[in-house]
Design a protein around this motif. Structure first.
Motif, PDB file in Angstrom:
ATOM      1  N   GLN A 143       0.826  -1.205   0.000  1.00 27.40           N
ATOM      2  CA  GLN A 143       0.000   0.000   0.000  1.00 27.40           C
ATOM      3  C   GLN A 143       0.863   1.258   0.000  1.00 27.40           C
ATOM      4  N   ARG A 144       2.091   1.122   0.491  1.00 17.98           N
ATOM      5  CA  ARG A 144       3.000   2.266   0.560  1.00 17.98           C
ATOM      6  C   ARG A 144       3.856   2.411  -0.703  1.00 17.98           C
ATOM      7  N   ALA A 145       3.698   1.492  -1.635  1.00 14.12           N
ATOM      8  CA  ALA A 145       4.470   1.563  -2.887  1.00 14.12           C
ATOM      9  C   ALA A 145       4.161   2.870  -3.608  1.00 14.12           C
ATOM     10  N   LYS A 146       5.192   3.517  -4.113  1.00 12.38           N
ATOM     11  CA  LYS A 146       5.034   4.829  -4.727  1.00 12.38           C
ATOM     12  C   LYS A 146       4.928   4.786  -6.246  1.00 12.38           C
ATOM     13  N   SER A 147       5.167   3.618  -6.819  1.00 20.44           N
ATOM     14  CA  SER A 147       5.077   3.503  -8.280  1.00 20.44           C
ATOM     15  C   SER A 147       4.843   2.046  -8.650  1.00 20.44           C
ATOM     16  N   ALA A 148       4.541   1.836  -9.929  1.00 23.12           N
ATOM     17  CA  ALA A 148       4.325   0.474 -10.426  1.00 23.12           C
ATOM     18  C   ALA A 148       5.612  -0.339 -10.322  1.00 23.12           C
ATOM     19  N   ASP A 149       6.738   0.308 -10.594  1.00 22.15           N
ATOM     20  CA  ASP A 149       8.027  -0.378 -10.483  1.00 22.15           C
ATOM     21  C   ASP A 149       8.309  -0.759  -9.030  1.00 22.15           C
ATOM     22  N   ASP A 150       7.961   0.148  -8.125  1.00 25.66           N
ATOM     23  CA  ASP A 150       8.158  -0.113  -6.699  1.00 25.66           C
ATOM     24  C   ASP A 150       7.313  -1.309  -6.260  1.00 25.66           C
ATOM     25  N   LEU A 151       6.073  -1.338  -6.725  1.00 23.05           N
ATOM     26  CA  LEU A 151       5.165  -2.436  -6.386  1.00 23.05           C
ATOM     27  C   LEU A 151       5.681  -3.758  -6.962  1.00 23.05           C
ATOM     28  N   PHE A 152       6.196  -3.693  -8.180  1.00 25.16           N
ATOM     29  CA  PHE A 152       6.742  -4.905  -8.819  1.00 25.16           C
ATOM     30  C   PHE A 152       7.922  -5.447  -8.007  1.00 25.16           C
ATOM     31  N   THR A 153       8.774  -4.552  -7.531  1.00 28.00           N
ATOM     32  CA  THR A 153       9.935  -4.955  -6.734  1.00 28.00           C
ATOM     33  C   THR A 153       9.501  -5.641  -5.443  1.00 28.00           C
ATOM     34  N   LEU A 154       8.453  -5.087  -4.826  1.00 28.50           N
ATOM     35  CA  LEU A 154       7.942  -5.673  -3.590  1.00 28.50           C
ATOM     36  C   LEU A 154       7.365  -7.070  -3.831  1.00 28.50           C
ATOM     37  N   LYS A 155       6.665  -7.228  -4.929  1.00 28.61           N
ATOM     38  CA  LYS A 155       6.093  -8.538  -5.262  1.00 28.61           C
ATOM     39  C   LYS A 155       7.198  -9.568  -5.480  1.00 28.61           C
ATOM     40  N   GLN A 156       8.280  -9.112  -6.084  1.00 28.63           N
ATOM     41  CA  GLN A 156       9.422  -9.993  -6.286  1.00 28.63           C
ATOM     42  C   GLN A 156      10.050 -10.381  -4.950  1.00 28.63           C
ATOM     43  N   LEU A 157      10.141  -9.400  -4.063  1.00 25.40           N
ATOM     44  CA  LEU A 157      10.742  -9.626  -2.741  1.00 25.40           C
ATOM     45  C   LEU A 157       9.973 -10.655  -1.960  1.00 25.40           C
ATOM     46  N   TYR A 158       8.636 -10.525  -1.946  1.00 23.44           N
ATOM     47  CA  TYR A 158       7.798 -11.387  -1.132  1.00 23.44           C
ATOM     48  C   TYR A 158       7.213 -12.592  -1.874  1.00 23.44           C
TER      49      TYR A 158
END
Length: 224
Positions: A206-221
């Motif tokens: 929810q705190r992701a600031k961009s689509a790229d940021d969200l993609f990185t988080l999905k990869q992390l988890y």
């Protein structure tokens, strides 16, 4: 096992008085050390249970062989002494089979507790890499995880009393009650830990600031 619990709780409490900036590096070092001690203690108990199970299985085979040699069903007239011996064999055989069942279930519970510790270790390592959480939030996670792990260790410690109880007086009903309670508690802790992990992952996304940021988080988890 009790020693491992005390060490874990002491290390956990000691971290709460450390300055926030110093906590991050020290927490992970302490966590890894505590987890190593916990898993080693659990592994020793599992080995102990497995050894007892093998001994009981061997004793079971001996008793069954003795019973087969007796051929009691072919004896037309039993004396009271023969009946007594026969009954003792079956009483002992029932106790052995019952003990094996207890030990197998205890081993399963301990394995689940080890999985709980592993899940905690992996999740905490990922959250530490996530820049969407503040230092205070990371420390709060550590406190929650520590409480869950400490309580789960108490449950494991309770069922280990069942192992020792086979040389003492304890009814089957009491043994079963201890095992059932511990199994239910461990399952609850696993559910609680996974829910907490999922909540934290959701907060981060929810705190992701961009689509790229969200993609990185999905990869992390590992979220699809």
């Amino acid at each position: 096992m009790k020693k491992a619990i005390v060490i874990f709780l002491f290390l956990t409490c000691s971290l709460t008085i450390l300055p926030t900036k110093k906590s991050h590096a020290i927490i992970w070092v302490v966590v890894k050390a505590a987890i190593k001690k916990i898993i080693k203690a659990i592994d020793l108990q599992v080995q102990r249970i497995q050894n007892k199970t093998i001994a009981l299985q061997n004793a079971q085979k001996v008793l069954e062989n003795q019973l087969s040699k007796l051929k009691l069903n072919e004896i037309s007239e039993w004396t009271n002494k023969q009946k007594e011996i026969y009954q003792k064999y079956f009483d002992e055989l029932w106790k052995i089979k019952s003990a094996i069942a207890y030990f197998q279930r205890i081993t399963e519970i301990i394995s689940k507790q080890k999985q709980l510790v592993s899940d905690y270790k992996n999740a905490y390592a990922l959250f530490q890499q996530d820049r969407h959480f503040t230092p205070s939030e990371i420390e709060h996670m550590y406190t929650v995880y520590s409480n869950i792990i400490a309580e789960s260790l108490k449950s494991v410690d309770n069922i280990l009393s069942v192992v020792d109880a086979f040389s003492l007086q304890m009814s089957d009903a009491h043994r079963l009650q201890i095992i059932d309670e511990a199994a239910a508690e461990i399952e609850t802790y696993i559910v609680d830990l996974r829910k907490f992990n999922q909540q934290n992952i959701s907060i981060s996304m929810q705190r992701a600031k961009s689509a790229d940021d969200l993609f990185t988080l999905k990869q992390l988890y590992g979220v699809k």
